[in-house]
Design a protein around this motif. Structure first.
Motif, mmCIF file in Angstrom:
data_model
loop_
_atom_site.group_PDB
_atom_site.id
_atom_site.type_symbol
_atom_site.label_atom_id
_atom_site.label_comp_id
_atom_site.label_asym_id
_atom_site.label_seq_id
_atom_site.Cartn_x
_atom_site.Cartn_y
_atom_site.Cartn_z
ATOM 1 N N THR A 389 3.013 16.031 35.707
ATOM 2 C CA THR A 389 3.903 15.268 36.503
ATOM 3 C C THR A 389 5.060 14.988 35.580
ATOM 4 O O THR A 389 4.890 15.351 34.278
ATOM 5 C CB THR A 389 3.301 13.729 36.751
ATOM 6 N N ASP A 391 6.419 12.870 34.017
ATOM 7 C CA ASP A 391 6.442 12.088 32.717
ATOM 8 C C ASP A 391 5.155 12.615 31.737
ATOM 9 O O ASP A 391 4.834 11.881 30.856
ATOM 10 C CB ASP A 391 6.257 10.472 32.721
ATOM 11 N N SER A 392 4.767 13.737 31.938
ATOM 12 C CA SER A 392 3.833 14.249 31.018
ATOM 13 C C SER A 392 4.641 14.633 29.767
ATOM 14 O O SER A 392 3.650 15.114 28.804
ATOM 15 C CB SER A 392 3.442 15.698 31.732
ATOM 16 N N GLY A 393 5.786 14.624 29.444
ATOM 17 C CA GLY A 393 6.194 14.890 28.311
ATOM 18 C C GLY A 393 6.197 16.303 27.805
ATOM 19 O O GLY A 393 6.297 16.534 26.470
#
Ligand code: GTP
Ligand code: SPV
Ligand code: MN
Length: 618
Positions: A389, A391-393
């Motif tokens: 996603t 915001d998995s980074g």
């Protein structure tokens, strides 16, 4: 289907000298295939003819084996996603070897191994390496089949993914076999992923989605014009026609025969007055060749058409001019950063019939990578096959993820992109990824100065090869990983080619799209706006644009570069062209250190250029 005969197992197929190597005729080709099959012990041998029917058969097989994912045909017809092993994502330069007879001929920038020692090592790793697999025989032409600048080769591979990719990247047809049968020379290349399915005790193991081996060998024998590749299925490691042949081996052929094999794009540029020019440009891996090759100019009246995006073979034509062909037939391009605002032509090229490697998979069965759209989808499967996603980074696509697509599918391809005799080159550009020092554009004073600019290219390392991304390294002629012989001899060869071209030699320029301001952001918008630099280059060729002489070359005089409508930072133009004396003198010291690595092989003309640069800087 071509018949092949079985030979006894245990024969010794790795020849000790060029004289032992089959060079002519289909019988010799068959004998060589048999010898390699005897060494590697595949279950079967299949001759790949490059036809749509065969490509379709192999991609279906790869899907059935779980090695390719078929993308949703509604969005991306006849297209596939491959996910590599996480340890097999780029070229492996520390496992790439040039096995010339004499170590000095490989030079200090290549890994050299003594040929017979290497042959013994290869014999060991290739023995039984294809057990349980199919060996594909892929005859190919680099350049139009039968063309005067073209060359033939044959790759043996135990990877159907590689066979199909090779079918897109080169011309694979039965016409190649006809030429070989008529006695045309060909380059012999052998590739194994190094993951046999049957061991010495006849134990069988299951295949995996991306077979490869931790131990890798990418080996060139320049004298016998042979290539052996083991342990990787990835791009430049495995599609041997590309970097191994079209650059490492071809550069040696070119040295011996008076032509050039270079890591260059080729474009045709047409001015608003309808005058056409051809440009060739060498930038290191992942430094903008495909993007420049597919440029859609931001300024009115100019068009750029694609001829090649990665490799150029250049040769003086009967008219005395330097002519170039793109030896490839497809693009193996970097996906990240490719989007409608950066490279719309590439986006349009990739509508279907494309193999994507290590990009992300959308929930609707299409692909995605960083830069394809401004907003990432809410959910993806990333290049490792894991949920992702925004915001998995971590990036969803690998930074070196790629697309493989045929050149003919590019909407901007030039009519004469596959011309037998190539196109006449008007200008040569050298570039790199430099945050400091190197200006947006400069023109070399003459060919010799141009060779100095090429020889001293340095660039920040990218994800195209294993190594530390961002580290500044010397990459002369953007050929550091690709020159099959001593780099200093390459510079001497360029000087000699220039001598022969004389007044017909192309003009030479240096460009840098990547200079940064104090805040760390790019000073130049790049991409479509690079057309403004191309315009200045063309106007220089036409003798219509002014330039100011500086110690490092000729820079555009103020107002000569069209900046209309550009939203640049207030002091961006100054910063893009600033020649800082101290940092250039420091650069000279580094150049001298670099030259010293090659000792007496550096052409005196280049030492003289360095001395002159220092003199003018002080
Ligand atoms: P190889 O296929 O590895 O030889 O790479 P290449 O030289 O063809 O590089 P490519 O055109 O694929 O560009 C590599 C990366 O640089 C991509 O992420 C591009 O988006 C980015 N890039 C290309 N041109 C420009 C430019 O003018 N400015 C900036 N800032 N980035 C660029
Ligand atoms: C490069 O690294 O310069 C490429 C990709 O064009 S590869 O085919 O892997 O060499
Ligand atoms: Mn490249």
């Amino acid at each position: 289907e071509l018949p092949f005969t079985d030979t006894e197992r245990g024969a010794d197929p790795v020849p000790e000298s060029a004289a032992d190597r089959p060079a002519h005729g289909l019988d010799d080709l068959r004998a060589w295939v048999d010898e390699i099959a005897a060494l590697t012990e595949p279950d079967e041998v299949v001759w790949y003819d490059g036809s749509l029917r065969e490509a379709d058969r192999l991609t279906k097989l790869l899907v059935a084996e779980g090695k390719l994912i078929r993308l949703n045909p509604e969005w991306r017809p006849n297209s596939f996603l491959a996910r590599t092993d996480p340890g097999d994502v780029a070229r492996v330069e520390d496992r790439t070897f040039i096995c010339s007879d004499d170590e000095q001929d490989a030079g200090p920038t290549n890994n050299w191994r003594e040929p017979s020692t290497m042959r013994a090592e290869l014999r060991e790793v290739f023995a039984g390496s294809m057990r349980g697999r199919t060996l594909y025989v892929v005859p190919f032409s680099m350049g139009p089949v039968g063309g005067p600048i073209s060359q033939l080769g044959v790759q043996l591979t135990d990877s159907a993914y590689v066979a199909v990719s090779l079918g897109t990247m080169t011309r694979v047809t039965d016409d190649v076999l006809a030429l070989i049968d008529a006695g045309a020379p060909w380059v012999a290349t052998v590739h194994s992923v190094g993951y046999p399915l049957v061991d010495d005790h006849d134990h069988r193991r299951d295949d995996v989605a991306w077979p490869c081996n931790e131990t890798k060998y990418i080996v060139q024998f320049p004298e016998t014009r042979e290539i052996w590749s083991y342990g990787s299925g990835y791009g430049g490691n495995a599609i041997l026609a590309k970097k191994c042949f079209a650059l490492r081996i071809a550069s040696v052929m070119a040295r011996d025969e008076g032509w050039l094999a270079e890591h260059m794009l080729i474009v045709k540029v047409t001015s608003p007055e309808g005058r056409a020019y051809h440009l060739a440009a060498a930038f290191p891996s992942a430094c903008g060749k495909t993007n420049l090759a597919m440029l859609r100019p931001s300024i009115p009246g100019w068009t750029v058409e694609t001829i090649g995006d990665d490799i150029a073979w250049l040769r003086q034509g009967p008219d005395g001019r330097l002519r170039a062909i793109n030896p490839e037939a497809g693009f193996f391009g970097v996906a990240p950063g490719t989007g409608p605002s950066t490279n719309a032509t590439a986006v349009d090229t990739l509508w279907g019939n494309t193999i994507f490697t290590n990009v992300a998979l959308r929930d609707d069965g299409d692909v995605w990578w960083e830069g394809l759209t401004e907003q990432p989808p809410a959910h993806l499967i990333d290049w490792r096959g894991e949920d992702w996603t925004p915001d998995s980074g971590r990036p969803a696509a690998h930074p070196n993820s790629r697309f493989t697509v045929s050149a003919a599918q590019c909407p901007a391809i030039a009519d004469d992109w596959d011309a037998f005799d190539g196109v006449p080159i008007d200008a040569i550009l050298f570039g790199g990824r430099r945050a400091t020092n190197v200006p947006l554009v400069s023109q070399a004073r003459d060919w010799r100065h141009g060779v100095f600019l090429g020889a001293t290219i340095s660039s920040e390392q990218t994800a195209a090869a294993e190594g530390t991304v961002g580290e500044l390294r010397r990459d002369p002629f953007a050929m550091l990983p690709f020159c099959g012989y001593n780099m200093a001899d390459h510079w001497g060869h360029w000087l000699a080619v220039g001598e022969k071209l004389g007044g017909d030699a192309p003009a030479v320029f240096q460009v840098n799209w990547f200079r940064k301001g104090d805040d760390g952001s790019y000073l130049w918008p790049g991409f479509a706006e690079n057309a403004r630099v191309i315009e200045w280059i063309v106007r220089r060729i036409e003798g219509e644009a002014g330039a100011v002489q500086t110690p490092i070359g000729r820079l555009p005089i103020a107002d000569e570069l069209d900046l209309d409508g550009l939203d640049l930072a207030p002091d961006a133009v100054d910063a893009l062209f600033r020649v800082d004396q101290d940092s250039w003198l420091a650069e000279c010291d580094l150049t001298e250190e670099f030259f010293d690595r090659f000792g007496g092989r550096v052409p005196p003309a280049l030492r003289a250029e360095l001395a002159s640069l220092r003199y003018h800087l002080r």
